[in-house]
Design an enzyme around this catalytic site. Structure first.
Site, PDB file in Angstrom:
ATOM      1  N   ASP A 176       0.876  -1.176   0.000  1.00  0.00           N
ATOM      2  CA  ASP A 176       0.000   0.000   0.000  1.00  0.00           C
ATOM      3  C   ASP A 176       0.908   1.218   0.000  1.00  0.00           C
ATOM      4  O   ASP A 176       1.799   1.324   0.852  1.00  0.00           O
ATOM      5  CB  ASP A 176      -0.898  -0.019   1.264  1.00  0.00           C
ATOM      6  CG  ASP A 176      -2.054   0.971   1.164  1.00  0.00           C
ATOM      7  OD1 ASP A 176      -1.803   2.122   0.756  1.00  0.00           O
ATOM      8  OD2 ASP A 176      -3.185   0.594   1.495  1.00  0.00           O
ATOM      9  N   ARG A 237     -12.321  -3.548  -7.976  1.00  0.00           N
ATOM     10  CA  ARG A 237     -12.915  -2.950  -9.177  1.00  0.00           C
ATOM     11  C   ARG A 237     -12.333  -3.655 -10.396  1.00  0.00           C
ATOM     12  O   ARG A 237     -11.130  -3.949 -10.442  1.00  0.00           O
ATOM     13  CB  ARG A 237     -12.617  -1.449  -9.271  1.00  0.00           C
ATOM     14  CG  ARG A 237     -13.471  -0.571  -8.345  1.00  0.00           C
ATOM     15  CD  ARG A 237     -14.948  -0.557  -8.752  1.00  0.00           C
ATOM     16  NE  ARG A 237     -15.764   0.280  -7.907  1.00  0.00           N
ATOM     17  CZ  ARG A 237     -16.418  -0.127  -6.819  1.00  0.00           C
ATOM     18  NH1 ARG A 237     -16.336  -1.388  -6.438  1.00  0.00           N
ATOM     19  NH2 ARG A 237     -17.167   0.711  -6.125  1.00  0.00           N
ATOM     20  N   HIS A 298     -20.563  -8.919  -8.706  1.00  0.00           N
ATOM     21  CA  HIS A 298     -20.380  -7.778  -7.799  1.00  0.00           C
ATOM     22  C   HIS A 298     -21.329  -7.897  -6.596  1.00  0.00           C
ATOM     23  O   HIS A 298     -22.173  -7.027  -6.353  1.00  0.00           O
ATOM     24  CB  HIS A 298     -20.629  -6.449  -8.529  1.00  0.00           C
ATOM     25  CG  HIS A 298     -19.892  -5.291  -7.897  1.00  0.00           C
ATOM     26  ND1 HIS A 298     -19.334  -4.279  -8.642  1.00  0.00           N
ATOM     27  CD2 HIS A 298     -19.627  -4.999  -6.596  1.00  0.00           C
ATOM     28  CE1 HIS A 298     -18.757  -3.400  -7.819  1.00  0.00           C
ATOM     29  NE2 HIS A 298     -18.943  -3.813  -6.573  1.00  0.00           N
TER      30      HIS A 298
HETATM   31  P1  NAD Z   1     -10.236   2.075   1.686  1.00  0.00           P
HETATM   32  O1  NAD Z   1     -10.299   3.452   1.114  1.00  0.00           O
HETATM   33  O2  NAD Z   1     -10.477   1.882   3.152  1.00  0.00           O
HETATM   34  O3  NAD Z   1      -8.818   1.416   1.355  1.00  0.00           O
HETATM   35  C1  NAD Z   1      -8.213   1.461   0.112  1.00  0.00           C
HETATM   36  C2  NAD Z   1      -6.734   1.284   0.333  1.00  0.00           C
HETATM   37  O4  NAD Z   1      -6.105   1.168  -0.939  1.00  0.00           O
HETATM   38  C3  NAD Z   1      -6.083   2.462   1.060  1.00  0.00           C
HETATM   39  O5  NAD Z   1      -5.332   2.007   2.163  1.00  0.00           O
HETATM   40  C4  NAD Z   1      -5.205   3.089   0.007  1.00  0.00           C
HETATM   41  O6  NAD Z   1      -4.038   3.682   0.535  1.00  0.00           O
HETATM   42  C5  NAD Z   1      -4.876   1.879  -0.847  1.00  0.00           C
HETATM   43  N1  NAD Z   1      -4.338   2.216  -2.139  1.00  0.00           N
HETATM   44  C6  NAD Z   1      -4.500   3.357  -2.871  1.00  0.00           C
HETATM   45  N2  NAD Z   1      -3.765   3.280  -3.987  1.00  0.00           N
HETATM   46  C7  NAD Z   1      -3.123   2.091  -3.969  1.00  0.00           C
HETATM   47  C8  NAD Z   1      -2.209   1.446  -4.833  1.00  0.00           C
HETATM   48  N3  NAD Z   1      -1.757   2.037  -5.953  1.00  0.00           N
HETATM   49  N4  NAD Z   1      -1.765   0.216  -4.496  1.00  0.00           N
HETATM   50  C9  NAD Z   1      -2.152  -0.390  -3.353  1.00  0.00           C
HETATM   51  N5  NAD Z   1      -3.004   0.193  -2.480  1.00  0.00           N
HETATM   52  C10 NAD Z   1      -3.496   1.405  -2.785  1.00  0.00           C
HETATM   53  O7  NAD Z   1     -11.255   1.209   0.833  1.00  0.00           O
HETATM   54  P2  NAD Z   1     -11.997  -0.143   1.258  1.00  0.00           P
HETATM   55  O8  NAD Z   1     -13.237   0.178   1.982  1.00  0.00           O
HETATM   56  O9  NAD Z   1     -11.018  -1.073   1.859  1.00  0.00           O
HETATM   57  O10 NAD Z   1     -12.434  -0.677  -0.182  1.00  0.00           O
HETATM   58  C11 NAD Z   1     -11.474  -1.056  -1.156  1.00  0.00           C
HETATM   59  C12 NAD Z   1     -12.149  -1.173  -2.503  1.00  0.00           C
HETATM   60  O11 NAD Z   1     -13.081  -2.251  -2.452  1.00  0.00           O
HETATM   61  C13 NAD Z   1     -13.031   0.045  -2.877  1.00  0.00           C
HETATM   62  O12 NAD Z   1     -12.265   1.031  -3.535  1.00  0.00           O
HETATM   63  C14 NAD Z   1     -14.048  -0.546  -3.796  1.00  0.00           C
HETATM   64  O13 NAD Z   1     -13.588  -0.397  -5.122  1.00  0.00           O
HETATM   65  C15 NAD Z   1     -14.072  -2.035  -3.442  1.00  0.00           C
HETATM   66  N6  NAD Z   1     -15.367  -2.499  -2.904  1.00  0.00           N
HETATM   67  C16 NAD Z   1     -15.956  -3.564  -3.496  1.00  0.00           C
HETATM   68  C17 NAD Z   1     -17.153  -4.056  -3.010  1.00  0.00           C
HETATM   69  C18 NAD Z   1     -17.823  -5.251  -3.634  1.00  0.00           C
HETATM   70  O14 NAD Z   1     -18.998  -5.525  -3.345  1.00  0.00           O
HETATM   71  N7  NAD Z   1     -17.150  -6.039  -4.462  1.00  0.00           N
HETATM   72  C19 NAD Z   1     -17.758  -3.444  -1.914  1.00  0.00           C
HETATM   73  C20 NAD Z   1     -17.109  -2.351  -1.310  1.00  0.00           C
HETATM   74  C21 NAD Z   1     -15.901  -1.875  -1.810  1.00  0.00           C
END
Ligand code: NAD
Length: 348
Positions: A176, A237, A298
């Protein structure tokens, strides 16, 4: 107040009644089961707010149309906001708020379910025994204990996933660019993505947002850096993965399995019944021919607890907007998009 709700399914209607039942003043929700796009945006005419989900398209054109028709607020029923042109929303003075956390455990648990289904071939066993075939050939898996799992993105979901993996006795590595030291440290170790995480992990799970920096983070190069036969899980995503590259890696056995809850072209398919259609997406159809590929539509978030939290948080965001209060989930602030560490919105 009138709110146009897009991508509204029966379960959304059931849980969103929480908004009308608990709002401080009357609200009229108009449900549209199709997504918001340039061709459907006129359905928001007369509404002051739109309530949208992951595959609604809030491009500059759509936002401009919404603004011109009197919409002042965009209420996201999801955490990710790569589908919203935040700069345009800010320049139009629109309120935009998301639901940053609705049961990260729901998504983490689903990622684990995908990982173990793929690893232990339960999807194949399920079909096999229904035909009276109890042969185990081809169902061999690997004990998770002692295996290395690489987590890309240690936000709320990535950390929840790491906690689960600790219970399985896995070694957890993470990458991260903004390490979440306090929350993640008890469960694993931060390492470099290309030099360590990809070459050392038996399973790689993606939990970072889709941004300009992360689009196609899984491509020909990163796949070649992975341990041969490692499995890849994506519940984040679809755009994180270059589909052509994973197809090639599966064909060459470089990639040992792939589980997707999200897909780059999902907007045209997911959340709708296409069982009577000829699906035109050849890459998705090719993926589904592999025995070691799992695709779900999804649904990682889809638990009763998460839908309750989404409705509750959407109502709170709405009440903040109506009262002119500072909203902690606002994605634009004082005329500018908030500088969230992951927020470089992808324009679509
Ligand atoms: P969050 O914002 O708490 O965490 C995202 C993390 O990714 C952060 O720590 C950030 O620093 C890190 N990050 C940013 N750029 C990065 C990179 N280049 N490489 C590695 N890490 C990087 O988000 P979250 O709540 O943990 O959710 C993560 C993702 O899950 C969301 O962005 C969303 O796209 C996806 N999501 C999917 C579902 C589903 O039903 N499939 C549901 C909710 C969220």
């Amino acid at each position: 107040m009138k709110i146009a709700v897009f991508s509204a399914k029966s379960y959304d209607k059931k849980f969103l009644t929480h908004i009308t039942d608990n709002s401080s003043s009357p609200i009229e929700l108009t449900y549209h089961d199709f997504s918001l796009s340039l061709s459907t945006v006129s359905l928001a005419n007369g509404a002051e707010a739109v309530c949208v989900f992951v595959n609604d398209v809030l491009s500059a054109e759509v936002l401009t149309h919404l603004s011109q028709s009197g919409v002042r607020a965009i209420l996201l029923r999801c955490a990710g906001y790569n589908n919203v042109d935040l700069s345009t929303a800010e320049s139009l003075g629109l309120f935009v708020a998301n639901v940053p956390s609705y049961s990260p455990e729901a998504v983490a648990e689903f990622a684990l379910a995908l990982l173990q289904t793929l690893n232990r071939n339960t999807h194949r066993a399920y079909n096999r025994v229904r035909e009276g075939n109890f042969n185990l050939d081809g169902l061999l898996g690997r004990t998770l204990r002692g295996k290395t799992v690489g987590i890309v993105g240690t936000g709320k979901i990535g950390v929840a996933f790491a906690k689960i993996l600790q219970g399985f006795g896995c070694k957890v590595l993470a990458y991260d660019p903004y390490p979440n030291e306090e929350a993640f440290r008890p469960y694993g170790q931060y390492v470099d993505l290309h030099e360590q995480l990809l070459p050392q992990s038996d399973f790689v799970s993606l939990h970072c947002p889709l941004t300009d920096q992360t689009r196609h983070i899984i491509n020909e190069v990163s796949l070649s850096q992975m341990k041969k036969g490692a499995m890849l899980i994506n519940t984040s995503r679809g755009g994180l993965i270059k589909t052509k590259a994973v197809i090639a890696a599966l064909k060459s056995h470089q990639l040992g399995g792939l589980a997707l809850d999200v897909y780059d072209g999902e907007g045209a398919l997911f959340y709708q019944d296409h069982s009577g259609d000829i699906i035109q997406d050849d890459e998705l159809m090719r993926l589904m021919t592999f025995p070691n590929v799992l695709v779900s539509g999804h649904q990682a978030f889809f638990t009763e607890e998460a839908l309750t939290e989404i409705a509750d948080c959407t109502l709170k965001n709405l009440e903040d907007f109506r009262a002119g209060r500072t909203c902690r989930n606002s994605l634009v602030h004082a005329g500018r998009p908030l500088a969230r560490r992951e927020s470089v919105p992808v324009r679509i």
